[in-house]
Write an enzyme that holds these catalytic residues in place. Sequence first.
Site, PDB file in Angstrom:
ATOM      1  N   LYS A  78       0.849  -1.198   0.000  1.00 38.35           N
ATOM      2  CA  LYS A  78       0.000   0.000   0.000  1.00 38.35           C
ATOM      3  C   LYS A  78       0.883   1.246   0.000  1.00 38.35           C
ATOM      4  O   LYS A  78       1.864   1.309   0.759  1.00 38.35           O
ATOM      5  CB  LYS A  78      -0.909  -0.032   1.246  1.00 38.35           C
ATOM      6  N   SER A 158      -9.963   2.185   2.538  1.00 36.08           N
ATOM      7  CA  SER A 158      -9.062   2.892   1.668  1.00 36.08           C
ATOM      8  C   SER A 158      -8.067   2.003   0.934  1.00 36.08           C
ATOM      9  O   SER A 158      -7.436   2.458  -0.011  1.00 36.08           O
ATOM     10  CB  SER A 158      -8.277   3.921   2.494  1.00 36.08           C
ATOM     11  N   SER A 182     -10.404   0.042   6.843  1.00 34.08           N
ATOM     12  CA  SER A 182      -9.787   0.024   5.511  1.00 34.08           C
ATOM     13  C   SER A 182      -9.097  -1.269   5.099  1.00 34.08           C
ATOM     14  O   SER A 182      -8.647  -1.377   3.960  1.00 34.08           O
ATOM     15  CB  SER A 182      -8.776   1.161   5.392  1.00 34.08           C
TER      16      SER A 182
END
Length: 489
Positions: A78, A158, A182
């Site tokens: 990420k 997210s 998330s």
Amino acid sequence: MTNLTHLTIDAARAGLKKKEFSAVELTQAHLSAMEKGRKLNAYIVETPELALQQAKQSDAKYAAGSPGPLEGIPLGIKDLFCTKGVQTTAASKILEGFIPPYESTVTAQLFRDGAVMLGKTNLDEFAMGSSNTTSAFGNVINPWKRKGDKTDLVPGGSSGGSVAAVAGRIAMGATATDTGGSIRQPAAFTGIAGIKPTYGRCSRWGIVAFASSLDQAGPVARTVKDCAHLLKSMCGHDPKDSTSANMPVPDFVGALKPDVKGLKIGIPKEYRMDGMPAEIEKLWQQGIDWLKAAGAETVEVSLPHTKYALPTYYIIAPAEASSNLARYDGVRYGLRVPDDNLIAQYEKTRAAGFGAEVRRRILVGTYVLSSGYYDAYYIKAQKLRRLIVQDFLSAYEKVDALLTPTAPSAAFAIGENEDDPIKMYLNDVFTVTANIAGLPGLSVPVGLDAQGLPLGLQVLGKAWDEQTVLNIGAALEEAAGFKAMPEGL
Ligand code: GLN
């Protein structure tokens, strides 16, 4: 040869050990998939050269008989984790071009154990969002579509790029972070598994901060066991993070067993929300039945302050964000919009660098921390936080873990829920409580809705008891036998 991108991490490790294929071949297969999968926009930066170089080193380790626990496993990282020498943006214009001179602790541990980095995955800007539509690098597309309908759907947020890459077979697993859901909500939206460990399990050092008292890193992968493999590497005490816990990391994989016999699982009655789709209600009941059939006892419990969780979260998270994001002033990192006047330079840089959702949170956060409103909002939210923690502690006197749906809906269309931020915030209704209380939570894919979209169930556990959470998840996984895949894979 079998399609290498469809293997689980567990199977790939076995194949690599037996020399059925090389780490370079495994990485190559993912790099080709990455090219074909570009329309998903899962990656902000692709790092094929680095990946191949790491894979070569992994092959040398296998040849020498000294592979690490994740040797040669290709992962997405990420783009909130600082990676030395590789652009890290938090999906924000304000950090575009920022190349960290250091490696986050979590990624350093993954590389220590032999993982290969395919690239930096897309996310909501500064991890603020539930749909991956707030990224400055464009939205991510969910590899899943509704039956007979070509509409592009969100992957959740997210960690949308991480889950789209894993569900789309362009990474075997990925790192993610969870401040209010998330890891779990996007995992549920894409039919994969994801676990947010107890607050303090993973070091936050080198992870771009959103809300420091809530942020926690964790893995997403296609099976619970694969999550256990990644989690083991990611966790551990780090003196560089004062909130990192000095606790031994259990052997999550070795101790993993889909066995719930004798466990007491609580079903929180406040999670039966008005207006929840009947399909989700049904799947939840199915989960209860599966666990009972496997020898667990399920009991109704009450978490009476649940209704305050979302408002509490949406005060504490923006408050901490407004403080954390004060550092982006155009002087030290990334973007700068020059002006002779320093204050004007700050203002212009921040106006140009932050997207609408991030600005909204900074405004809300600054407001609730301002001297006139601090007691009315921030202090009250902290008191509610305590009550929510207390709810869980009382429940855990009676039960070992809790079972709930992960999200109140399946993946929705890109653009949907955008007209009203509150509607978007409702996505987090079942997940924020675990962050508020610092507890571990896992989402496991268990079925499809009538439109053919994946749905997940959430297992919440006691602090430091990820093992029970993983074991219950493995039992649900076994009972559900979820094998569906996005069309075209
Ligand atoms: N959707 C939540 C938010 O927008 C959670 C985000 C997260 O966990 N990073 O704040």
